[in-house]
Motif scaffolding. Structure first.
Motif, PDB file in Angstrom:
ATOM      1  N   GLY A  93       0.808  -1.191   0.000  1.00 31.30           N
ATOM      2  CA  GLY A  93       0.000   0.000   0.000  1.00 31.30           C
ATOM      3  C   GLY A  93       0.850   1.254   0.000  1.00 31.30           C
ATOM      4  N   THR A  94       0.191   2.402   0.116  1.00 34.88           N
ATOM      5  CA  THR A  94       0.879   3.689   0.105  1.00 34.88           C
ATOM      6  C   THR A  94       0.401   4.541   1.269  1.00 34.88           C
ATOM      7  N   ALA A  95       1.278   5.427   1.724  1.00 35.47           N
ATOM      8  CA  ALA A  95       0.972   6.302   2.850  1.00 35.47           C
ATOM      9  C   ALA A  95       0.817   7.734   2.375  1.00 35.47           C
ATOM     10  N   SER A  96      -0.040   8.487   3.060  1.00 35.16           N
ATOM     11  CA  SER A  96      -0.212   9.915   2.794  1.00 35.16           C
ATOM     12  C   SER A  96      -0.567  10.604   4.097  1.00 35.16           C
ATOM     13  N   GLN A  97      -0.478  11.951   4.114  1.00 34.57           N
ATOM     14  CA  GLN A  97      -0.811  12.696   5.319  1.00 34.57           C
ATOM     15  C   GLN A  97      -1.268  14.086   4.958  1.00 34.57           C
ATOM     16  N   SER A  98      -1.777  14.822   5.959  1.00 40.32           N
ATOM     17  CA  SER A  98      -2.412  16.116   5.695  1.00 40.32           C
ATOM     18  C   SER A  98      -1.424  17.165   5.230  1.00 40.32           C
ATOM     19  N   SER A 153      10.554  15.513   6.118  1.00 40.71           N
ATOM     20  CA  SER A 153       9.831  14.278   6.417  1.00 40.71           C
ATOM     21  C   SER A 153       8.869  13.926   5.293  1.00 40.71           C
ATOM     22  N   THR A 154       8.507  12.636   5.198  1.00 40.82           N
ATOM     23  CA  THR A 154       7.556  12.137   4.199  1.00 40.82           C
ATOM     24  C   THR A 154       6.578  11.179   4.877  1.00 40.82           C
ATOM     25  N   PRO A 155       5.426  10.942   4.290  1.00 37.90           N
ATOM     26  CA  PRO A 155       4.486   9.969   4.881  1.00 37.90           C
ATOM     27  C   PRO A 155       5.084   8.572   4.999  1.00 37.90           C
ATOM     28  N   GLU A 156       6.002   8.226   4.061  1.00 36.32           N
ATOM     29  CA  GLU A 156       6.610   6.895   4.091  1.00 36.32           C
ATOM     30  C   GLU A 156       7.475   6.679   5.330  1.00 36.32           C
ATOM     31  N   GLU A 181      14.432  12.255  10.829  1.00 37.74           N
ATOM     32  CA  GLU A 181      14.963  11.403   9.762  1.00 37.74           C
ATOM     33  C   GLU A 181      14.161  10.122   9.587  1.00 37.74           C
ATOM     34  N   THR A 182      13.491   9.671  10.638  1.00 38.29           N
ATOM     35  CA  THR A 182      12.783   8.392  10.575  1.00 38.29           C
ATOM     36  C   THR A 182      11.272   8.532  10.745  1.00 38.29           C
ATOM     37  N   CYS A 183      10.771   9.765  10.750  1.00 36.33           N
ATOM     38  CA  CYS A 183       9.345   9.977  11.000  1.00 36.33           C
ATOM     39  C   CYS A 183       8.727  10.832   9.914  1.00 36.33           C
ATOM     40  N   SER A 184       7.414  10.794   9.841  1.00 34.51           N
ATOM     41  CA  SER A 184       6.678  11.715   8.970  1.00 34.51           C
ATOM     42  C   SER A 184       6.008  12.758   9.859  1.00 34.51           C
TER      43      SER A 184
END
Length: 520
Positions: A23-28, A34-37, A51-54
Motif C-alpha cells: 500500500g501507500t501512505a499519505s498525510q495532511s 519528512s515524508t508519509p513513508e 529522519e525516521t518519521c513523517s
C-alpha cells in the motif's frame, strides 16, 4: 491554533505478517524533510527523529491525519497496535482510528477507536477492530493539550489481521524485514544469504559434471540401433539432448555469471556480454528449456494413451508418430521464443560494465512474453503431468490386480511397465525440482512494477535474505536437468546399474516381435 502531525513508524500486520509493502501512505501536510513513508519504514519504536518519521507542518490547520491505503481491494483488520512517541502522550490525546473504504476526510467509515476522556492515552496500545476496509486513518482534531498547538501524532505502528486471500497474497510477497513488528537478526539474514551463495557456487558445478556425463551416456543408449525403434526411446533421447543443451547454454552460463564471480571476484567474462553471443545464448537456453518441459508432457501423454487407451496405441504411439510429435514441439519452441533475441541486447551498467539483458525500450513487452513463457514451461506442464499421472497410476493399479488374478504377465507388458515407471519418476522429479523456483517466480511476478502498485523499498538486508533463498531454489531447479540418469538406474530391474539395466531392456527387445515393439 497551529497543527502538527509526526508519524514515526507504521506497520500493518496479520499476526506477524507486515502489510506495509502492499500500500501507500499519505498525510495532511509535510514538515521540512519528512515524508508519509517515514511512518512505514523501520525502525519500529517509540523513539522520534525527523529522519525516521513523517511530520506535518505547524500551520494552524484544524485537523491532522495520516492515512494508509492498501494496494489490493481490501484487508480485514483484526487489531491495531500503536507505538507513539515516548513522553508525548499529551500530544495524542483525543485521537481516533478508522478503517474505511473511502479516503474522505473527515473519515466516514468504521470508527475502531476514540481516545476517551479524562486522562492521557498510553503511548503503546493494542486496539481490536475486526473490520474490512481499504484505508486505515489516524485522525486528530484535539491537538496538544499542554501547549495548545494542535494535534500531533508522533511514532505509530499498526498491526492488523487480513482476509484469507490477502494473507496468501502477503505470504507470497512479504519480505523479511517487514514481516514482524520487531527488529530482525542481521546475522540470520547474512547466514541465509551466505548459505545460498555457497550452495549455488559449489554445488552447481557438480550438477553440470554429473548432468553432462549422465545425459551423454543416456543419449548413447537410447539412439543405439536396438533401442531407436522404441517410441519411448525417441522421447528419452530427445529429453537427454535438450537437458544437455540446457546445462550448456543456461546452467553453465548462470554459474559463470553468478557462481564463478562469487568464488573468484576478479574474474571477468565479457565474452558472454557481446552482441550476438548474448542473443544466441538466450535463444538457445529458452528453446532447450521449452523443449525439455514439453518432451516430458508429450511422453506423459504417450504413456497415458498406451496405458489407458491401448486400442489407440498403434496409431499414436508408433515410432513414426513419435518423431513427428518431437519435431512439432521443436518447431513450436523455435517459433515461440523468437522474441527473446529480438528484445534482448548488451547494455552498460552505471559503472560501465556491459551485461546481457532485456531491451530497455521494450521492457513491458519482454515482461509479458517472459511471463507467458514461464507459465508455459511450469504451470501448464504441472497441471497436465499431474492429472495424467493420476489417471495412469489408477489404471495400472486396476490392471495389476487383474493380471495377478489371471497370472498372465508377458514380456511386452513388462517392458511397457518399465517405461511407464521411468516416466512417472521423471515427471514427479520435474514437478518437485521446479516447484520451489516457480514459487519465487510467482513472488517476483506479483511484486513487479507492472502487477503491483507497491514500489519495493526493502532494505539491503531483506534483498540479501531473498537472494539467498533464491540461490538455493535455483540450484534445486538445476537438478532437474541431471537427475534422469539416476532415475533410469533406480527404476530399472531391481536397482541394477544403468548398463545392466540397458542390457536387460535390449534382451527383452530382441525376444519381442518387431511389430509389437514398434507400437510401444
Amino acid at each position: 491554533m497551529s497543527l502538527r502531525v509526526a508519524n514515526n513508524n507504521v506497520s500493518l500486520c496479520h499476526s506477524n505478517d507486515n502489510l506495509t509493502p502492499f500500500g501507500t501512505a499519505s498525510q495532511s501536510s509535510r514538515f521540512i524533510r519528512s515524508t508519509p513513508e517515514g511512518a512505514i519504514l523501520p525502525p519500529i519504536s517509540n523513539r522520534f527523529t525527523l529522519e525516521t518519521c513523517s511530520t506535518t507542518n505547524v500551520d494552524g490547520a484544524p485537523k491532522a491525519w495520516w492515512m494508509f491505503q492498501f494496494s489490493f481491494l481490501s484487508a480485514f483488520i483484526t487489531d491495531i497496535t500503536i507505538y507513539y512517541r515516548e513522553g508525548s502522550a499529551y500530544r495524542m490525546d483525543g485521537f481516533r482510528l478508522y478503517v474505511t473504504n473511502t479516503s474522505t476526510i473527515p473519515p466516514d467509515g468504521y470508527l475502531c477507536y476514540e481516545d476517551p476522556d479524562p486522562g492521557l492515552p498510553n503511548i503503546t496500545q493494542n486496539i481490536p477492530c475486526n473490520q474490512l476496509g481499504k484505508y486505515v486513518i489516524y485522525y486528530d482534531t484535539k491537538g496538544d493539550v499542554l501547549t495548545n498547538t494542535g494535534p500531533l501524532n508522533e511514532s505509530t505502528a499498526i498491526c492488523g489481521g487480513i482476509s484469507v486471500y490477502d494473507k496468501l497474497f502477503n505470504f507470497i510477497n512479504n519480505d523479511l524485514n517487514q514481516t514482524k513488528c520487531a527488529s530482525i537478526d542481521d546475522n540470520a539474514i547474512f547466514e541465509v544469504y551466505n548459505t545460498g551463495r555457497n550452495f549455488f557456487a559449489y554445488f552447481t558445478p557438480v550438477i553440470l559434471l554429473v548432468g553432462i556425463i549422465g545425459n551423454s551416456l543416456s543419449l548413447n543408449v537410447f539412439i543405439s540401433r536396438n533401442m531407436r525403434c522404441l517410441s519411448a526411446s525417441t522421447y528419452l533421447a530427445t529429453l537427454s539432448t535438450s537437458d544437455l543443451l540446457v546445462l550448456i547454454f543456461y546452467v553453465a552460463v548462470e554459474w559463470l555469471r553468478r557462481g564463478l564471480a562469487y568464488l573468484v571476484p576478479d574474474s571477468k567474462l565479457y565474452f558472454l556480454d557481446i552482441n550476438g553471443v548474448c542473443q544466441i545464448q538466450l535463444y538457445l537456453s529458452y528453446v532447450s528449456r521449452f523443449l525439455s518441459a514439453w518432451i516430458i508432457v508429450a511422453f506423459t501423454v504417450e504413456r497415458y494413451i498406451g496405458v489407458c487407451h491401448p486400442l489407440h496405441r498403434r496409431y499414436i504411439c508408433s515410432s513414426k508418430s513419435t518423431k513427428q510429435i518431437v519435431s512439432s514441439i521443436l518447431v513450436v519452441a523455435i517459433v515461440i521464443v523468437i522474441y527473446k533475441p529480438i528484445l534482448s541486447g548488451v547494455y552498460k551498467s552505471s559503472v560501465g560494465t556491459p551485461y546481457c539483458t532485456g531491451s530497455k525500450e521494450h521492457d513491458f513487452a519482454a515482461f509479458v512474453l517472459d511471463s507467458i513463457f514461464a507459465i508455459l514451461i511450469t504451470l501448464v506442464p504441472f497441471i497436465v503431468i499431474t492429472v495424467l499421472n493420476i489417471l495412469i497410476k489408477r489404471k495400472l493399479f486396476t490392471r495389476n490386480k487383474r493380471q495377478k488374478a489371471c497370472r498372465v504377465i508377458t514380456e511386452e507388458s513388462v517392458i511397457r511397465l518399465e517405461f511407464t515407471i521411468i516416466l512417472l519418476a521423471i515427471s514427479i522429479c520435474f514437478i518437485a525440482f521446479n516447484t520451489p523456483y516457480f514459487v519465487f517466480w510467482c513472488r517476483n511476478f506479483l511484486t513487479s512494477k507492472y502487477v503491483s502498485r507497491y514500489v519495493d523499498n526493502a532494505s539491503d538486508a531483506n534483498l540479501q535474505y531473498w537472494r539467498g533463498l533464491l540461490y538455493i531454489a535455483r540450484t534445486i531447479f538445476y537438478m532437474n536437468y541431471c537427475v534422469n540418469f539416476f532415475l533410469y538406474s533406480i527404476t530399472g530391474t531391481s536397482g541394477e546399474k544403468y548398463v545392466c539395466y540397458s542390457q536387460w531392456i535390449l534382451k527383452h527387445y530382441r525376444n519381442a516381435t518387431t511389430t509389437n515393439i514398434g507400437k510401444i
